[in-house]
Design an enzyme around this catalytic site. Structure first.
Site, mmCIF file in Angstrom:
data_model
loop_
_atom_site.group_PDB
_atom_site.id
_atom_site.type_symbol
_atom_site.label_atom_id
_atom_site.label_comp_id
_atom_site.label_asym_id
_atom_site.label_seq_id
_atom_site.Cartn_x
_atom_site.Cartn_y
_atom_site.Cartn_z
ATOM 1 N N LYS A 159 -1.367 -0.363 -2.133
ATOM 2 C CA LYS A 159 -2.511 -0.988 -2.785
ATOM 3 C C LYS A 159 -2.229 -2.470 -2.836
ATOM 4 C CE LYS A 159 -6.531 -0.807 -4.681
ATOM 5 N NZ LYS A 159 -7.691 -0.163 -4.045
ATOM 6 N N SER A 229 -4.990 -0.211 1.078
ATOM 7 C CA SER A 229 -6.259 -0.301 0.376
ATOM 8 C C SER A 229 -6.210 -1.504 -0.547
ATOM 9 C CB SER A 229 -6.497 0.985 -0.433
ATOM 10 O OG SER A 229 -7.675 0.919 -1.197
#
Length: 370
Positions: A159, A229
């Site tokens: 992330k 992401s």
């Protein structure tokens, strides 16, 4: 003393619905002290202003603090991927590890490692400095998992941060420059630099091949095990390494595949077969009980074609191409495995070949004569 990995896939009724995880903790199926990461597929647009990710992160963080210290809760990697377009089902995947006295048996088992990087300076986002930061973080997460050989790593979930107008202003006020002033484009640049960092750490890409001008530009450079992401809800990188180790016990195993385009399910079928599934067609109900988690990336190919036929994902001014790609790939994979509770993350810059993406399969090991 060895370690054992546990993976729990739990349905979510909304981005703040932690009831399924709390019920599993109350029933003793999850030991909260062993939670190392939670991946979430949440409703939302998956773009810069997708605050459902932050809502989910806040909800999970508050829940975790009921079972552990604030410091321990902060250490848990909360990787929220916004956007459940099409039939994709919102859910959590909880990764847990415990110390155990049981001896490793039946071959290498699933191993899990994690780390968080320092805060990324805004002027470094999408540039080589981010590549280097992520590469160092992946190596640290491998060490945390006790994995020495990069070939034993099957999936790296990251992330990563993005730029907002305020963050850009802060960087420029300090005399710096940013890689882009387009906040949506910053998501792709951050994913791209993070993926290249994975490739460098795992030996898939030479560090000398990478310069600022090749990030999110040279699609010949890619990692077959990176899943990145980006989101507004963090300033650092949360890194989770999934691999195998003979020093871990338990029934869980992992393999990976690389899709060459959004309908290339045959490599995924091959990975399923390596894990003992028949996978002759769609998985049977009995086989689906062994499938613990399916993790994937999705990307609209930059040439605007899929196997020679035109697609319009990049021409839609109303809906981001990442949203189209998530729904498209989830549908293809759901047709193979027989359900849509699949973690599909959009935006696969340098994550697999252009238009394709890596896929990880986590399953229970086949026990001979069981």
């Amino acid at each position: 003393m060895t370690r054992r990995a546990y993976v729990h896939r739990i349905a979510a009724a909304s981005p703040d619905d932690t009831s399924g995880i709390e019920a599993a903790i109350a029933a003793g199926r999850i030991d909260p002290s062993g939670i190392v990461a939670i991946f979430g597929k949440t409703e939302g647009n998956g773009c810069v202003n997708d605050f459902a990710r932050g809502f989910a992160t806040q909800s999970l963080g508050l829940m975790l603090k009921q079972h552990m210290s604030a410091e321990a809760a902060h250490a848990v990697c909360l990787v929220m991927s916004g956007g459940t377009e099409g039939g994709m089902s919102p859910h959590w995947t909880v990764f847990e590890r415990r110390d155990t006295d049981e001896a490793p048996a039946g071959g290498p088992a699933l191993a899990i490692g994690r780390t968080r990087t320092p805060v990324l300076p805004f002027c470094d986002l999408g540039r080589v400095a981010e590549v280097d930061m992520v590469a160092a973080g992946v190596r640290a997460a491998m060490q945390d998992a006790g994995i020495d050989d990069p070939d034993d790593v099957h999936f790296v979930q990251i992330k990563c941060p993005l730029l907002t107008v305020q963050r850009i202003g802060e960087a420029e006020a300090q005399g710096g420059t940013v890689a882009t002033r387009d906040t949506l484009k910053s998501m792709g640049l951050s994913r791209a630099a993070s993926a290249l960092g994975v490739g460098v750490a795992l030996g898939e890409i030479g560090r000398d091949q990478i310069g600022d001008g090749r990030i999110a530009a040279d699609w010949s450079l890619w990692s077959g095990r990176a899943s990145c992401s980006s989101g507004i809800e963090l300033l650092d990188h949360e890194i989770v390494v999934l691999g195998t180790s003979p020093n871990w016990s338990g029934p869980l195993v992992i393999d990976h595949a690389v899709m060459s385009d959004g309908i290339d399910i045959e490599p995924v079928r091959a990975a399923l077969r390596r894990l003992g599934f028949a996978a002759d067609g769609q998985l049977s109900a009995a086989e689906r009980t062994r499938l613990v988690a399916l993790l994937s990336k999705a990307e609209a190919s930059h040439d605007g074609k899929i196997r020679g036929h035109r697609h319009t994902m990049l021409d839609d001014s109303d809906i981001s191409a990442t949203r189209h790609a998530r729904a498209f790939v989830c549908g293809a994979l759901a047709g193979l495995v027989g359900h849509a509770e699949i973690y599909v993350s959009g935006g696969a810059e340098h994550q697999g070949p252009d238009g394709g993406g890596p896929v990880a399969v986590i399953a229970e090991r086949v026990i001979p004569n069981a």
